[in-house]
Design a protein around this motif. Structure first.
Motif, PDB file in Angstrom:
ATOM      1  N   LEU A  56      -2.220   5.761   9.277  1.00  0.00           N
ATOM      2  CA  LEU A  56      -1.801   7.023   8.421  1.00  0.00           C
ATOM      3  C   LEU A  56      -2.363   5.775   6.619  1.00  0.00           C
ATOM      4  O   LEU A  56      -3.068   4.649   7.304  1.00  0.00           O
ATOM      5  N   SER A  57      -2.505   6.881   6.464  1.00  0.00           N
ATOM      6  CA  SER A  57      -3.896   6.579   5.250  1.00  0.00           C
ATOM      7  C   SER A  57      -3.175   6.299   3.502  1.00  0.00           C
ATOM      8  O   SER A  57      -2.476   7.171   3.148  1.00  0.00           O
ATOM      9  N   ALA A  58      -3.611   5.017   2.928  1.00  0.00           N
ATOM     10  CA  ALA A  58      -2.877   5.094   1.549  1.00  0.00           C
ATOM     11  C   ALA A  58      -3.580   4.174   0.738  1.00  0.00           C
ATOM     12  O   ALA A  58      -4.865   3.689   1.334  1.00  0.00           O
ATOM     13  N   GLN A  59      -3.244   4.022  -0.547  1.00  0.00           N
ATOM     14  CA  GLN A  59      -4.115   3.340  -1.510  1.00  0.00           C
ATOM     15  C   GLN A  59      -3.286   2.934  -2.758  1.00  0.00           C
ATOM     16  O   GLN A  59      -2.826   3.291  -3.127  1.00  0.00           O
ATOM     17  N   LEU A  60      -4.059   1.985  -3.310  1.00  0.00           N
ATOM     18  CA  LEU A  60      -4.005   0.991  -3.801  1.00  0.00           C
ATOM     19  C   LEU A  60      -5.109   1.118  -4.906  1.00  0.00           C
ATOM     20  O   LEU A  60      -6.110   0.724  -4.651  1.00  0.00           O
ATOM     21  N   TRP A  61      -4.339   0.286  -6.530  1.00  0.00           N
ATOM     22  CA  TRP A  61      -5.566   0.617  -7.272  1.00  0.00           C
ATOM     23  C   TRP A  61      -4.608  -0.032  -8.881  1.00  0.00           C
ATOM     24  O   TRP A  61      -3.677  -0.050  -8.529  1.00  0.00           O
ATOM     25  N   GLU A  62      -5.614  -0.156  -9.400  1.00  0.00           N
ATOM     26  CA  GLU A  62      -5.293  -1.428 -10.934  1.00  0.00           C
ATOM     27  C   GLU A  62      -6.717  -0.585 -11.942  1.00  0.00           C
ATOM     28  O   GLU A  62      -7.313  -0.183 -11.409  1.00  0.00           O
ATOM     29  N   HIS A  63      -6.289  -0.513 -12.936  1.00  0.00           N
ATOM     30  CA  HIS A  63      -7.064   0.005 -14.400  1.00  0.00           C
ATOM     31  C   HIS A  63      -6.542  -1.116 -14.883  1.00  0.00           C
ATOM     32  O   HIS A  63      -6.561  -2.355 -15.428  1.00  0.00           O
ATOM     33  N   THR A  64      -8.230  -1.405 -15.443  1.00  0.00           N
ATOM     34  CA  THR A  64      -8.248  -2.101 -16.603  1.00  0.00           C
ATOM     35  C   THR A  64      -8.175  -1.099 -18.442  1.00  0.00           C
ATOM     36  O   THR A  64      -8.241  -0.074 -17.602  1.00  0.00           O
ATOM     37  N   PRO A  65      -7.825  -1.698 -19.228  1.00  0.00           N
ATOM     38  CA  PRO A  65      -7.355  -1.316 -20.622  1.00  0.00           C
ATOM     39  C   PRO A  65      -8.602   0.006 -21.040  1.00  0.00           C
ATOM     40  O   PRO A  65      -9.331  -0.285 -21.125  1.00  0.00           O
ATOM     41  N   ALA A  66      -7.540   0.421 -21.543  1.00  0.00           N
ATOM     42  CA  ALA A  66      -8.368   1.736 -21.950  1.00  0.00           C
ATOM     43  C   ALA A  66      -9.692   1.740 -23.147  1.00  0.00           C
ATOM     44  O   ALA A  66      -8.907   1.010 -24.246  1.00  0.00           O
ATOM     45  N   ILE A  67     -10.613   1.660 -23.123  1.00  0.00           N
ATOM     46  CA  ILE A  67     -11.607   1.568 -24.568  1.00  0.00           C
ATOM     47  C   ILE A  67     -12.831   2.549 -24.998  1.00  0.00           C
ATOM     48  O   ILE A  67     -12.360   3.430 -25.294  1.00  0.00           O
ATOM     49  N   ALA A  68     -12.641   2.611 -26.259  1.00  0.00           N
ATOM     50  CA  ALA A  68     -13.298   3.586 -26.913  1.00  0.00           C
ATOM     51  C   ALA A  68     -14.146   3.701 -26.432  1.00  0.00           C
ATOM     52  O   ALA A  68     -15.601   2.752 -26.443  1.00  0.00           O
ATOM     53  N   ALA A  92      -2.282  -8.433  -0.831  1.00  0.00           N
ATOM     54  CA  ALA A  92      -1.599  -9.583   0.183  1.00  0.00           C
ATOM     55  C   ALA A  92      -0.171  -8.902   0.469  1.00  0.00           C
ATOM     56  O   ALA A  92      -0.042  -9.771   1.137  1.00  0.00           O
ATOM     57  N   SER A  93       0.297  -8.765  -0.626  1.00  0.00           N
ATOM     58  CA  SER A  93       1.925  -9.197  -0.695  1.00  0.00           C
ATOM     59  C   SER A  93       2.268  -7.816   0.471  1.00  0.00           C
ATOM     60  O   SER A  93       3.247  -7.918   1.499  1.00  0.00           O
ATOM     61  N   LEU A  94       1.132  -6.134   0.317  1.00  0.00           N
ATOM     62  CA  LEU A  94       1.986  -5.433   1.051  1.00  0.00           C
ATOM     63  C   LEU A  94       1.318  -5.836   2.786  1.00  0.00           C
ATOM     64  O   LEU A  94       2.317  -5.779   3.758  1.00  0.00           O
ATOM     65  N   ILE A  95       0.443  -6.320   2.550  1.00  0.00           N
ATOM     66  CA  ILE A  95      -0.076  -6.462   4.862  1.00  0.00           C
ATOM     67  C   ILE A  95       0.929  -7.577   4.875  1.00  0.00           C
ATOM     68  O   ILE A  95       1.877  -7.538   6.291  1.00  0.00           O
ATOM     69  N   ARG A  96       1.561  -8.963   4.451  1.00  0.00           N
ATOM     70  CA  ARG A  96       2.108  -9.566   4.605  1.00  0.00           C
ATOM     71  C   ARG A  96       3.933  -8.811   4.668  1.00  0.00           C
ATOM     72  O   ARG A  96       4.747  -8.704   5.735  1.00  0.00           O
ATOM     73  N   ALA A  97       3.873  -7.683   4.071  1.00  0.00           N
ATOM     74  CA  ALA A  97       5.233  -7.211   4.408  1.00  0.00           C
ATOM     75  C   ALA A  97       5.915  -6.131   5.957  1.00  0.00           C
ATOM     76  O   ALA A  97       6.360  -5.783   6.684  1.00  0.00           O
ATOM     77  N   LEU A  98       4.211  -6.084   5.602  1.00  0.00           N
ATOM     78  CA  LEU A  98       3.745  -4.701   7.107  1.00  0.00           C
ATOM     79  C   LEU A  98       4.031  -6.176   8.321  1.00  0.00           C
ATOM     80  O   LEU A  98       4.125  -5.273   9.204  1.00  0.00           O
ATOM     81  N   GLU A  99       3.905  -7.135   8.492  1.00  0.00           N
ATOM     82  CA  GLU A  99       2.995  -7.577   9.779  1.00  0.00           C
ATOM     83  C   GLU A  99       5.221  -8.080   9.081  1.00  0.00           C
ATOM     84  O   GLU A  99       5.592  -8.802  10.715  1.00  0.00           O
ATOM     85  N   GLU A 100       5.588  -8.196   8.436  1.00  0.00           N
ATOM     86  CA  GLU A 100       7.104  -8.862   8.820  1.00  0.00           C
ATOM     87  C   GLU A 100       8.336  -7.633   9.432  1.00  0.00           C
ATOM     88  O   GLU A 100       8.815  -8.098  10.493  1.00  0.00           O
ATOM     89  N   MET A 101       7.484  -6.676   9.904  1.00  0.00           N
ATOM     90  CA  MET A 101       8.172  -5.429  10.515  1.00  0.00           C
ATOM     91  C   MET A 101       7.323  -5.317  11.999  1.00  0.00           C
ATOM     92  O   MET A 101       7.661  -3.997  12.303  1.00  0.00           O
ATOM     93  N   GLY A 102       6.821  -6.279  11.704  1.00  0.00           N
ATOM     94  CA  GLY A 102       6.214  -5.712  13.191  1.00  0.00           C
ATOM     95  C   GLY A 102       4.990  -5.112  13.446  1.00  0.00           C
ATOM     96  O   GLY A 102       4.586  -5.005  14.636  1.00  0.00           O
ATOM     97  N   ARG A 154      10.290   2.882   8.601  1.00  0.00           N
ATOM     98  CA  ARG A 154      10.456   2.754   8.135  1.00  0.00           C
ATOM     99  C   ARG A 154       9.101   2.043   7.703  1.00  0.00           C
ATOM    100  O   ARG A 154       8.850   1.388   6.497  1.00  0.00           O
ATOM    101  N   LEU A 155       8.154   2.531   8.129  1.00  0.00           N
ATOM    102  CA  LEU A 155       6.566   1.922   7.614  1.00  0.00           C
ATOM    103  C   LEU A 155       6.249   2.570   6.390  1.00  0.00           C
ATOM    104  O   LEU A 155       5.462   2.376   5.146  1.00  0.00           O
ATOM    105  N   LEU A 156       7.123   3.837   6.073  1.00  0.00           N
ATOM    106  CA  LEU A 156       6.228   4.340   4.518  1.00  0.00           C
ATOM    107  C   LEU A 156       7.404   4.277   3.775  1.00  0.00           C
ATOM    108  O   LEU A 156       6.980   3.994   2.543  1.00  0.00           O
ATOM    109  N   ASP A 157       8.720   3.686   4.359  1.00  0.00           N
ATOM    110  CA  ASP A 157       9.725   2.981   3.059  1.00  0.00           C
ATOM    111  C   ASP A 157       8.860   1.850   2.756  1.00  0.00           C
ATOM    112  O   ASP A 157       9.152   1.416   1.532  1.00  0.00           O
ATOM    113  N   ALA A 158       8.240   0.523   3.988  1.00  0.00           N
ATOM    114  CA  ALA A 158       7.419  -0.639   3.243  1.00  0.00           C
ATOM    115  C   ALA A 158       5.958   0.578   1.931  1.00  0.00           C
ATOM    116  O   ALA A 158       6.056  -0.590   1.215  1.00  0.00           O
TER     117      ALA A 158
END
Length: 260
Positions: A56-68, A92-102, A154-158
């Motif tokens: 399974l492949s997923a993406q996490l991303w964040e943006h900086t504020p848009a400026i002129a 890091a939170s996602l990895i911990r949740a995945l490890e907790e589910m086994g 369960r993995l997709l729910d996490a």
């Protein structure tokens, strides 16, 4: 005194004709001895295998504020640092949740940070021109390998609870590809032998030893992307995910000698 007539070799053409007339059967017998009769059969087989592994492949991303775009400093170091801190905290939170589910640590692959500049349409100015905004997207890919397909819901729910920004899909695979491709090849060979036996029985001929054998289509294994079916009714407790089957095709060409 009578003048002698010139000698005419009348027997030579007859002998030559006799030799020529006798050559084809002799040559045919020689060629038949060198090239025995054969029966050649081609066969193809298709094997359907239920996958037992998923990636399974997923993406996490964040943006900086848009400026002129007209501003001199488009990439604010403080904004980049804050976006990166948010992204790393979510990963890091996602990895911990995945490890907790086994899920094993070796099955979690967090990719490197990717930084990309994006252009966005802004508001129209008084002159009628549209202003262009820019922002920076920081992105981290996450790839998960799952050997127990029962854990996939369960993995997709996490991943959903962790707020992943993109889900690229699930690729179904086999833990033992070699065994599946070997089985497809054996199936093609058995089909070729069955066809040859059927033809020999119908034509009342006897098959000898195998002369040649070759592959006309090597077994090709192609992982299958996820086929997701979700029940649209509100009473359904969760979405249902079905891997389906993986198709493996193989082809062979076999020739047998025909016994006289």
């Amino acid at each position: 005194m009578p003048i002698p007539r010139p000698f005419r070799p009348l027997l030579v053409p007859a002998i030559a004709a006799l030799v020529i007339a006798g050559s084809p059967p002799m040559l045919s017998n020689a060629l038949a001895a060198e090239m025995p009769s054969r029966l050649e059969v081609q066969a193809e087989a298709e094997l359907h295998v239920v996958p037992d592994r998923a990636t399974l492949s997923a993406q996490l991303w964040e943006h900086t504020p848009a400026i002129a775009q007209r501003k001199e400093s488009a990439n604010d170091p403080d904004a980049l640092r804050e976006a990166r801190d948010r992204l790393e905290a979510r990963a890091a939170s996602l990895i911990r949740a995945l490890e907790e589910m086994g899920l094993e640590r070796e099955a979690i692959h967090a990719g490197s940070l990717n930084v990309q500049l994006e252009h966005l349409p802004g508001e129209r100015r008084a002159e009628g021109e549209q202003e262009t905004l820019i922002r920076t997207r920081l992105q981290r890919p996450v790839r998960l390998q799952l050997d127990d397909l029962e854990q996939l819901p369960r993995l997709l729910d996490a991943l959903t609870e962790a707020g992943v920004d993109a889900l690229d899909g699930v690729s179904y695979d086999l833990s033992d590809r070699d065994a599946a491709t070997d089985e497809a090849l054996i199936k093609a060979l058995e089909k070729a032998r069955h066809k040859a036996s059927l033809m020999a029985e119908t034509l009342d001929i006897e098959l000898g030893e195998v002369i040649t054998v070759s592959e006309t289509r090597s077994p090709i294994f192609q992982p299958r992307m996820m086929a997701m079916s979700a029940d649209a009714r509100e009473s359904a407790p969760r979405a249902e995910y079905r891997p389906g089957t993986i198709s493996i095709e193989a082809g062979v060409s076999v020739s047998w000698a025909i016994r006289r």
